[in-house]
Design a protein around this motif. Structure first.
Motif, PDB file in Angstrom:
ATOM      1  N   TRP A  15       4.587  46.950  14.605  1.00  0.00           N
ATOM      2  CA  TRP A  15       5.333  47.651  13.569  1.00  0.00           C
ATOM      3  C   TRP A  15       6.492  46.752  13.176  1.00  0.00           C
ATOM      4  O   TRP A  15       7.421  46.538  13.943  1.00  0.00           O
ATOM      5  N   VAL A  16       6.423  46.164  11.973  1.00  0.00           N
ATOM      6  CA  VAL A  16       7.427  45.208  11.509  1.00  0.00           C
ATOM      7  C   VAL A  16       7.912  45.625  10.141  1.00  0.00           C
ATOM      8  O   VAL A  16       7.120  45.733   9.200  1.00  0.00           O
ATOM      9  N   ASP A  17       9.210  45.876  10.010  1.00  0.00           N
ATOM     10  CA  ASP A  17       9.825  46.222   8.723  1.00  0.00           C
ATOM     11  C   ASP A  17       9.074  47.340   8.001  1.00  0.00           C
ATOM     12  O   ASP A  17       8.733  47.241   6.825  1.00  0.00           O
ATOM     13  N   SER A  18       8.776  48.407   8.721  1.00  0.00           N
ATOM     14  CA  SER A  18       8.127  49.608   8.182  1.00  0.00           C
ATOM     15  C   SER A  18       6.657  49.415   7.807  1.00  0.00           C
ATOM     16  O   SER A  18       6.106  50.196   7.051  1.00  0.00           O
ATOM     17  N   PHE A  19       6.029  48.360   8.300  1.00  0.00           N
ATOM     18  CA  PHE A  19       4.620  48.115   8.041  1.00  0.00           C
ATOM     19  C   PHE A  19       3.932  47.687   9.329  1.00  0.00           C
ATOM     20  O   PHE A  19       4.544  47.078  10.196  1.00  0.00           O
ATOM     21  N   GLU A  21       1.445  45.219  11.233  1.00  0.00           N
ATOM     22  CA  GLU A  21       1.017  43.836  11.075  1.00  0.00           C
ATOM     23  C   GLU A  21       0.176  43.462  12.296  1.00  0.00           C
ATOM     24  O   GLU A  21       0.539  43.781  13.424  1.00  0.00           O
TER      25      GLU A  21
END
Length: 59
Positions: A15-19, A21
């Motif tokens: 979970w990276v910057d609300s997305f 990946e």
């Protein structure tokens, strides 16, 4: 002590910057003290992933 077979393929969903990946690569190194996994991705870059994970085993 954590045991793994280095060189085996892995896929992490992060979970990276609300997305979400995905990081796909192979295990390179596991730092048990700092709870970090070093993975060499498919492009040859070393990705350092901090393990702050709650795992659940589904039956």
């Amino acid at each position: 002590m954590l045991h793994t077979d280095y060189g085996l393929p892995v896929i992490f969903t992060l979970w990276v910057d609300s997305f979400f990946e995905e990081v796909e690569g192979i295990f390179h190194y596991i730092n048990e003290v700092k709870k970090m996994v070093h993975v060499v991705d498919i492009y040859g870059n070393v990705q350092i992933i901090k393990l702050w994970v709650r795992c659940q085993v589904c039956k």
